[in-house]
Enzyme design. Structure first.
Site, PDB file in Angstrom:
ATOM      1  N   CYS A  38      -1.579   9.375   2.394  1.00  0.00           N
ATOM      2  CA  CYS A  38      -1.218   8.752   1.207  1.00  0.00           C
ATOM      3  C   CYS A  38      -1.941   9.072   0.045  1.00  0.00           C
ATOM      4  O   CYS A  38      -1.991   9.007  -1.189  1.00  0.00           O
ATOM      5  CB  CYS A  38      -0.844   7.325   1.134  1.00  0.00           C
ATOM      6  N   GLU A  63       0.882  -1.187   0.103  1.00  0.00           N
ATOM      7  CA  GLU A  63       0.032  -0.200  -0.019  1.00  0.00           C
ATOM      8  C   GLU A  63       0.873   1.086  -0.070  1.00  0.00           C
ATOM      9  O   GLU A  63       1.667   1.604   1.023  1.00  0.00           O
ATOM     10  CB  GLU A  63      -0.835  -0.056   1.123  1.00  0.00           C
TER      11      GLU A  63
END
Length: 470
Positions: free
Chosen positions: A244, A210
């Site tokens: 993110c 991720e």
């Protein structure tokens, strides 16, 4: 055997006893995570205040509540997830039982990140537990207070024979990755992800990565400018921009930029006051290295600071900042900013904006602000990204029934809700067949013949359905 080898072997021995297999055990451990979060809400808030000066409000909605929701969702749906999934069969398999059995992988490694140090450890762990695995958890050493707290709390609430927490930095992580795991789940940056993938390849271990990247926000002229500005400001500056999936830059026409800039200025003032440094609702950069990195991006930018730009090294404070006259060669466009800086680039058309996005690595998220549903359809169809959200930011990550993950350089694999369970499960193909009807098997046995072949193909070939597209 190293200490890490002993830890992994202990968990592998425990997994071998099938202790983690029953639904009752999985649910008990998931309930323990919920209990951990509820009973230690105060210490968690305090730890994140020390690490990131994260406001309690942000800690509650993005760390504690998200993890509790994931655990409760897994508890509520675990029975259905664990059921064998029966599949369609061909004529020759008509009397056989064909199904997919969901089995745990074994001992998995979860490497968390510092920007959401509770959520990004516990949400993957919830998936690993729900799927019946043992797990080693490695929190980020950068969020020192929160990681220390998790290291203290997790062994008190979870079964220590099945779950272990290890600490350390790059050296310790490298040594840990030398062990053989059955799956590695990593959240973080691309450079470390490459090291994780290389280490995993030695044991042919599957990985979930991720990552992040530069997530664009395309602001189209038909949008509600005030609402767009407010939602952009919230999404970009939440957690001081250290997300993110935060919008990393804006694409808009010169005319839209003219309207957007004063709206952004007003919204920053409304949300954080005339002196954001004094606001208790605005966080700080995680450490000195990241502070200097973002400050250098600002000082070396070819663009112009339109809003903000102030920094205070002693507090690791960087003001909510908007840059204009930014070019695609600008340093802030060469890497993920991961801080409270929002560059604005101008384009002349929607097609130019789409081409700009498509000429770069596929982002983790793509945001579009528009009042035109046809524009939404066009941008979705003509671009690729890990996730897509129109007229807001970040919120798609809170929908447990949607998969979260990147594509290309923004990540490998997906999780959240059922997708976490599937990530940490092996989908085992099973066929249960008896000894009856042996006469039907004569078609496949030698001596072969054209007649046997024709009859066997008729019984096994998939045929097209006739359908009409409306």
């Amino acid at each position: 055997m190293s200490d890490y080898g002993a830890i992994v072997q202990k968990l592998r021995d425990s997994f071998g006893t099938r202790k983690t297999r029953p639904a009752e055990f999985r649910i008990s451990q998931l309930n323990s995570i919920v209990k951990l979060l509820r009973e230690n809400e105060g210490p968690i808030v305090e730890a994140l205040e020390r690490d990131l000066r994260k406001p309690k409000f942000e800690t509650m909605i993005s760390e504690i509540s998200m993890a509790i929701n994931e655990a409760n969702y897994a508890i509520n749906h675990l029975a259905s997830w664990m059921k064998p999934e029966h599949v369609e069969k061909s004529l020759v398999m008509k009397f056989d039982e064909c199904f997919i059995r969901k089995e745990p992988l074994g001992v998995v490694l979860i490497i968390g990140a510092w920007n959401y140090p509770v959520q990004l450890v516990l949400v993957p762990l919830i998936g690993a537990i729900a799927a019946g695995n043992c797990a080693v958890v490695k929190p980020s050493e950068l969020s020192d207070s929160t990681s220390s707290l998790l290291t203290e709390l997790l062994p008190k609430y979870l079964d220590q024979s099945c779950f272990s927490v290890v600490c350390g930095g790059a050296k310790e992580t490298t040594e840990l990755l030398e062990q053989r795991f059955d799956h590695i789940f990593y959240t973080g940056g691309v450079s470390v992800a490459r090291s994780v993938m290389r280490a995993a390849s030695c044991h042919l271990t599957p990985v979930t990565l991720e990552l992040g990247g530069k997530s664009p926000a395309l602001v189209e002229g038909s949008c509600d400018i005030t609402a767009t500005a407010r939602r952009l400001v919230w999404a970009r500056f939440f957690n001081a921009g250290q997300s993110c999936v935060a919008p990393d830059y804006v694409l808009c026409s010169p005319e839209t930029r003219r309207l957007l800039l004063p709206a952004l200025r007003d919204c920053i003032t409304q949300l954080y006051g005339t002196e954001p440094r004094e606001s208790r609702d605005f966080g700080r950069i995680i450490n000195q290295r990241h502070f200097e990195r973002i400050r250098d991006l600002l000082s070396n930018s070819q663009g112009r600071v339109e809003i903000g730009g102030e920094t205070e090294e002693g507090e690791r404070y960087i003001a909510p900042t908007v840059l204009v006259d930014v070019s695609e060669s600008d340093p802030v466009m060469q890497e993920e900013i991961f801080g409270p800086v929002l560059p604005i680039l101008t384009v002349e058309s929607l097609e130019e904006a789409i081409n700009f996005i498509n000429c770069r690595e596929k982002p983790l998220a793509l945001y579009l602000y528009t009042g035109d549903s046809k524009v939404v359809t066009k941008v979705m169809e003509c671009t690729s990204s890990g996730g897509f959200c129109s007229n807001d930011g970040l919120v798609h990550t809170t929908v447990i029934t949607l998969p979260f993950g990147g594509v290309g350089s923004s990540g490998v694999g997906r999780y959240h809700g059922r997708f976490s369970f599937d990530t940490f499960s092996h989908q085992r193909s099973c066929v249960l067949r008896g000894f009856g009807l042996e006469w039907a098997n004569q078609l496949r046995y030698p001596p072969y013949s054209e007649q046997k072949l024709e009859r066997l193909l008729q019984a096994t070939q998939e045929r097209k359905w006739s359908c009409t597209l409306l």
